[in-house]
Every structure is written in structure tokens, then in C-alpha cells.
Design a protein around this motif. Structure first.
Motif, PDB file in Angstrom:
ATOM      1  N   MET A 228     -33.496  26.008 -14.171  1.00  0.00           N
ATOM      2  CA  MET A 228     -32.266  25.551 -13.517  1.00  0.00           C
ATOM      3  C   MET A 228     -31.060  26.291 -14.088  1.00  0.00           C
ATOM      4  O   MET A 228     -30.929  26.469 -15.289  1.00  0.00           O
ATOM      5  CB  MET A 228     -32.136  24.031 -13.758  1.00  0.00           C
ATOM      6  CG  MET A 228     -30.804  23.454 -13.409  1.00  0.00           C
ATOM      7  SD  MET A 228     -30.728  22.278 -12.029  1.00  0.00           S
ATOM      8  CE  MET A 228     -32.226  21.390 -12.171  1.00  0.00           C
ATOM      9  N   ASN A 229     -30.182  26.745 -13.204  1.00  0.00           N
ATOM     10  CA  ASN A 229     -28.946  27.423 -13.621  1.00  0.00           C
ATOM     11  C   ASN A 229     -27.783  26.758 -12.909  1.00  0.00           C
ATOM     12  O   ASN A 229     -27.755  26.740 -11.679  1.00  0.00           O
ATOM     13  CB  ASN A 229     -28.984  28.906 -13.228  1.00  0.00           C
ATOM     14  CG  ASN A 229     -30.123  29.631 -13.911  1.00  0.00           C
ATOM     15  OD1 ASN A 229     -30.056  29.943 -15.084  1.00  0.00           O
ATOM     16  ND2 ASN A 229     -31.189  29.879 -13.158  1.00  0.00           N
TER      17      ASN A 229
ATOM     18  N   ARG B 213     -23.810  16.977 -23.155  1.00  0.00           N
ATOM     19  CA  ARG B 213     -24.734  15.893 -22.797  1.00  0.00           C
ATOM     20  C   ARG B 213     -25.974  16.424 -22.081  1.00  0.00           C
ATOM     21  O   ARG B 213     -27.089  15.944 -22.310  1.00  0.00           O
ATOM     22  CB  ARG B 213     -24.006  14.857 -21.933  1.00  0.00           C
ATOM     23  CG  ARG B 213     -22.945  14.132 -22.766  1.00  0.00           C
ATOM     24  CD  ARG B 213     -22.155  13.160 -21.934  1.00  0.00           C
ATOM     25  NE  ARG B 213     -21.229  12.412 -22.789  1.00  0.00           N
ATOM     26  CZ  ARG B 213     -20.716  11.239 -22.476  1.00  0.00           C
ATOM     27  NH1 ARG B 213     -21.022  10.670 -21.316  1.00  0.00           N
ATOM     28  NH2 ARG B 213     -19.906  10.627 -23.304  1.00  0.00           N
ATOM     29  N   LEU B 214     -25.780  17.421 -21.202  1.00  0.00           N
ATOM     30  CA  LEU B 214     -26.939  18.020 -20.520  1.00  0.00           C
ATOM     31  C   LEU B 214     -27.856  18.711 -21.524  1.00  0.00           C
ATOM     32  O   LEU B 214     -29.085  18.672 -21.397  1.00  0.00           O
ATOM     33  CB  LEU B 214     -26.480  19.026 -19.466  1.00  0.00           C
ATOM     34  CG  LEU B 214     -25.897  18.431 -18.171  1.00  0.00           C
ATOM     35  CD1 LEU B 214     -25.211  19.516 -17.351  1.00  0.00           C
ATOM     36  CD2 LEU B 214     -27.000  17.770 -17.339  1.00  0.00           C
ATOM     37  N   VAL B 215     -27.254  19.341 -22.519  1.00  0.00           N
ATOM     38  CA  VAL B 215     -28.050  20.006 -23.555  1.00  0.00           C
ATOM     39  C   VAL B 215     -28.919  18.971 -24.265  1.00  0.00           C
ATOM     40  O   VAL B 215     -30.120  19.166 -24.472  1.00  0.00           O
ATOM     41  CB  VAL B 215     -27.125  20.727 -24.564  1.00  0.00           C
ATOM     42  CG1 VAL B 215     -27.890  21.138 -25.820  1.00  0.00           C
ATOM     43  CG2 VAL B 215     -26.471  21.938 -23.908  1.00  0.00           C
ATOM     44  N   GLU B 216     -28.308  17.830 -24.610  1.00  0.00           N
ATOM     45  CA  GLU B 216     -29.061  16.819 -25.344  1.00  0.00           C
ATOM     46  C   GLU B 216     -30.170  16.202 -24.502  1.00  0.00           C
ATOM     47  O   GLU B 216     -31.262  15.950 -24.997  1.00  0.00           O
ATOM     48  CB  GLU B 216     -28.118  15.721 -25.841  1.00  0.00           C
ATOM     49  CG  GLU B 216     -27.551  16.101 -27.198  1.00  0.00           C
ATOM     50  CD  GLU B 216     -26.417  15.196 -27.633  1.00  0.00           C
ATOM     51  OE1 GLU B 216     -26.421  14.014 -27.239  1.00  0.00           O
ATOM     52  OE2 GLU B 216     -25.543  15.687 -28.366  1.00  0.00           O
TER      53      GLU B 216
ATOM     54  N   HIS C  18     -26.773  24.885  -8.686  1.00  0.00           N
ATOM     55  CA  HIS C  18     -25.620  24.062  -8.322  1.00  0.00           C
ATOM     56  C   HIS C  18     -24.353  24.588  -8.976  1.00  0.00           C
ATOM     57  O   HIS C  18     -24.391  25.077 -10.107  1.00  0.00           O
ATOM     58  CB  HIS C  18     -25.790  22.616  -8.827  1.00  0.00           C
ATOM     59  CG  HIS C  18     -27.055  21.962  -8.415  1.00  0.00           C
ATOM     60  ND1 HIS C  18     -27.315  21.563  -7.127  1.00  0.00           N
ATOM     61  CD2 HIS C  18     -28.157  21.629  -9.134  1.00  0.00           C
ATOM     62  CE1 HIS C  18     -28.515  20.997  -7.078  1.00  0.00           C
ATOM     63  NE2 HIS C  18     -29.046  21.044  -8.281  1.00  0.00           N
ATOM     64  N   VAL C  19     -23.251  24.446  -8.249  1.00  0.00           N
ATOM     65  CA  VAL C  19     -21.932  24.621  -8.842  1.00  0.00           C
ATOM     66  C   VAL C  19     -21.293  23.242  -8.826  1.00  0.00           C
ATOM     67  O   VAL C  19     -21.021  22.688  -7.755  1.00  0.00           O
ATOM     68  CB  VAL C  19     -21.073  25.624  -8.048  1.00  0.00           C
ATOM     69  CG1 VAL C  19     -19.658  25.693  -8.615  1.00  0.00           C
ATOM     70  CG2 VAL C  19     -21.727  27.011  -8.073  1.00  0.00           C
TER      71      VAL C  19
ATOM     72  N   VAL D  70     -28.447  16.969 -10.869  1.00  0.00           N
ATOM     73  CA  VAL D  70     -29.455  17.791 -11.551  1.00  0.00           C
ATOM     74  C   VAL D  70     -30.861  17.336 -11.178  1.00  0.00           C
ATOM     75  O   VAL D  70     -31.786  18.144 -11.074  1.00  0.00           O
ATOM     76  CB  VAL D  70     -29.219  17.721 -13.090  1.00  0.00           C
ATOM     77  CG1 VAL D  70     -30.372  18.339 -13.849  1.00  0.00           C
ATOM     78  CG2 VAL D  70     -27.912  18.414 -13.443  1.00  0.00           C
ATOM     79  N   ALA D  71     -31.011  16.026 -10.919  1.00  0.00           N
ATOM     80  CA  ALA D  71     -32.342  15.496 -10.576  1.00  0.00           C
ATOM     81  C   ALA D  71     -32.695  15.765  -9.115  1.00  0.00           C
ATOM     82  O   ALA D  71     -33.858  15.634  -8.731  1.00  0.00           O
ATOM     83  CB  ALA D  71     -32.375  13.993 -10.846  1.00  0.00           C
TER      84      ALA D  71
END
Ligand code: ADP
Ligand code: ADP
Ligand code: ZN
Length: 215
Positions: A1-2, A19-22, A109-110, A213-214
Motif C-alpha cells: 500500500m502506498n 499512528r499508521l506506522v504503529e 489513496h491520497v 486504508v481497510a
């Protein structure tokens, strides 16, 4: 995913990227963080970027696109990428297309964080972060549980950015309006822009992004 997190300074890009990283083990590619590291280390890029950043203007497209390419090359091919603060100009958007294509990646996604400009000066002048792990905080909106130590790593030193002052913020907002906002239509044409209310509570913004993201 990018994914790209797009929004003016103070919109919450860094907060949501962390938060996305975690949660998902994605990598945060923050050109601002990379440039600040270069300034601190006194590299040739850092020497060129320092004064420009202090004025709140944009560093050259060539410099930032080169560091993004290098950073992607340092990641495994399967690691997801969150672009935080890049691209910021039409030239950078074109460069990113090329950089991704060369690495067999594509944009999913942007995510545009939609915020009231009036709120941004307060967000930015109250911003600080842990000097050890980089976790972001705010004087009013996200204070560490213990005022003297970082919630995440226990570090006891915090730092503030030299460009997080009201005057520089005005320049940065103007740069966003004139150079960065015009890249949105490029992605709108591709049907990949998802607008999120960045004025919501931090946790609500996170939930909205999780939904995207999901999907
Ligand atoms: P950006 O990376 O887009 O410049 P940050 O994520 O660093 O923005 O957020 C700027 C400041 O505003 C930080 O101090 C952060 O804690 C705070 N902040 C982020 N999101 C919100 C929000 N939804 N509501 C209130 N404050 C926020
Ligand atoms: P913010 O999170 O407040 O939007 P950043 O940390 O992303 O700020 O960027 C800080 C500064 O670094 C910018 O004002 C600019 O000088 C420089 N910079 C960061 N990313 C870019 C980019 N993609 N293109 C040009 N300059 C950049
Ligand atoms: Zn910390």
C-alpha cells in the motif's frame, strides 16, 4: 500500500502517519523529518535547505525527490509507504509517479486532511515532540501523561521546531495554497482522493483514515 497524506502545515499529517506506522507497520516518509536530519548532520543537502526551511519556503524539487527515492530504496519492496509532506508541487507529483513506477509501486489513496486555516496557527505554535523517539505532542491538544516524560519511550527531552512560529507559518500556508493545493486535481482525475475532516478529534480522524486504508 502506498498513500499520500496531503494537507497544510498543522493539518495532522505527522500525527496520523505515526499512528499508521504503529498499527500497520507501514513506513512514514516525511521529507520534513529527513531534511531536518540533514540540517542537523550538516550534510550538503542540509546546508542548502536550512535557510529555506527557516523562511518557510519550499526546498528544491530535485532535492526532495532524490531523498524520497533513496528512502524507498532502503525499504523492503513489500513495506507500505506513507508519504507525509511530499509531494508539495506539481513537479514533485510528476517525479513521484516516475519514482513509484520504477519500483513497481502504485498509489492507492491520497488522503486529504481538510482543515480550517484559522486553527492551524494554534496547532503549530503549540506543537512539540520527543527528542528521543520523535512522538508528536501539543501544549493543549495532546499533552504527555507525565509532563516530564514521553508516553511512548520515557524520554525526558522535548523539542520545538524553529520554523513553528506565527510569522513562518503564514509563509508556509501561502506556499501550500499557491504550490501544493494545485496538485489535488491531478489525483482527483484518477479518482483516488479521499477527503477527511481534519478538524475532528485526533482519534476520530484516525478512525476515518483506518476506514479508508481497510477499503
Ligand atoms: P502536520 O504534520 O500536518 O504539520 P501534525 O501532525 O504535526 O501536523 O499536527 C500539528 C499539531 O496539531 C501537533 O501538535 C498535533 O499534536 C496537533 N494535532 C494533530 N491533529 C489534531 C487534531 N485532530 N486536533 C487537534 N490537534 C491536532
Ligand atoms: P509541516 O509538517 O508543518 O507541513 P514539514 O515538516 O513537512 O512541515 O516541512 C518543513 C519544511 O521542510 C517546509 O516548510 C519546507 O521548507 C521543507 N519541506 C518539507 N517537505 C518538502 C517538500 N516536499 N518540498 C519542498 N520543501 C519541503
Ligand atoms: Zn519518546
Amino acid at each position: 500500500m502506498n498513500i499520500i497524506l496531503l494537507g497544510p502545515p498543522g493539518a495532522g499529517k505527522g500525527t496520523q502517519a505515526q499512528r499508521l506506522v504503529e498499527r500497520h507497520g507501514m513506513r512514514q516518509l516525511s521529507t520534513g523529518d529527513m531534511l531536518r536530519a540533514a540540517v542537523k548532520a550538516g550534510t550538503p543537502v542540509g546546508l542548502q535547505a536550512k535557510a529555506v526551511m527557516e523562511r518557510g519556503e519550499l526546498v528544491s524539487d530535485e532535492i526532495v525527490s532524490a531523498i524520497i527515492g533513496d528512502e524507498l530504496d532502503s525499504m523492503g519492496p513489500d513495506a507500505g509507504a506513507i508519504f507525509d509532506g511530499y509531494p508539495r508541487t506539481e513537479a514533485q507529483a510528476a517525479a513521484l509517479d516516475k519514482i513509484l513506477a520504477e519500483r513497481a509501486r502504485s498509489l492507492d489513496h491520497v488522503i486529504e486532511l481538510d482543515v480550517d486555516e484559522d486553527a492551524l496557527v494554534e496547532r503549530i505554535t503549540g506543537r512539540f515532540s520527543c527528542a528521543t523517539c520523535g512522538k508528536g505532542y501539543h501544549d493543549t491538544f495532546e499533552r504527555p501523561r507525565d509532563p516530564d516524560s514521553c508516553d511512548k519511550c520515557g524520554g525526558t527531552e522535548f523539542k520545538r521546531r524553529p520554523d513553528d512560529n506565527e510569522e513562518t507559518v503564514r509563509t508556509r500556508l501561502a506556499e501550500y495554497r499557491t504550490k501544493t493545493a494545485p496538485i489535488l486535481p491531478i489525483y482527483e482525475k484518477r479518482g483516488i482522493v479521499r477527503r477527511v475532516n481534519g478538524m475532528a478529534d485526533m482519534d476520530d480522524v484516525t478512525r476515518l483514515i483506518e476506514g479508508i486504508v481497510a477499503s
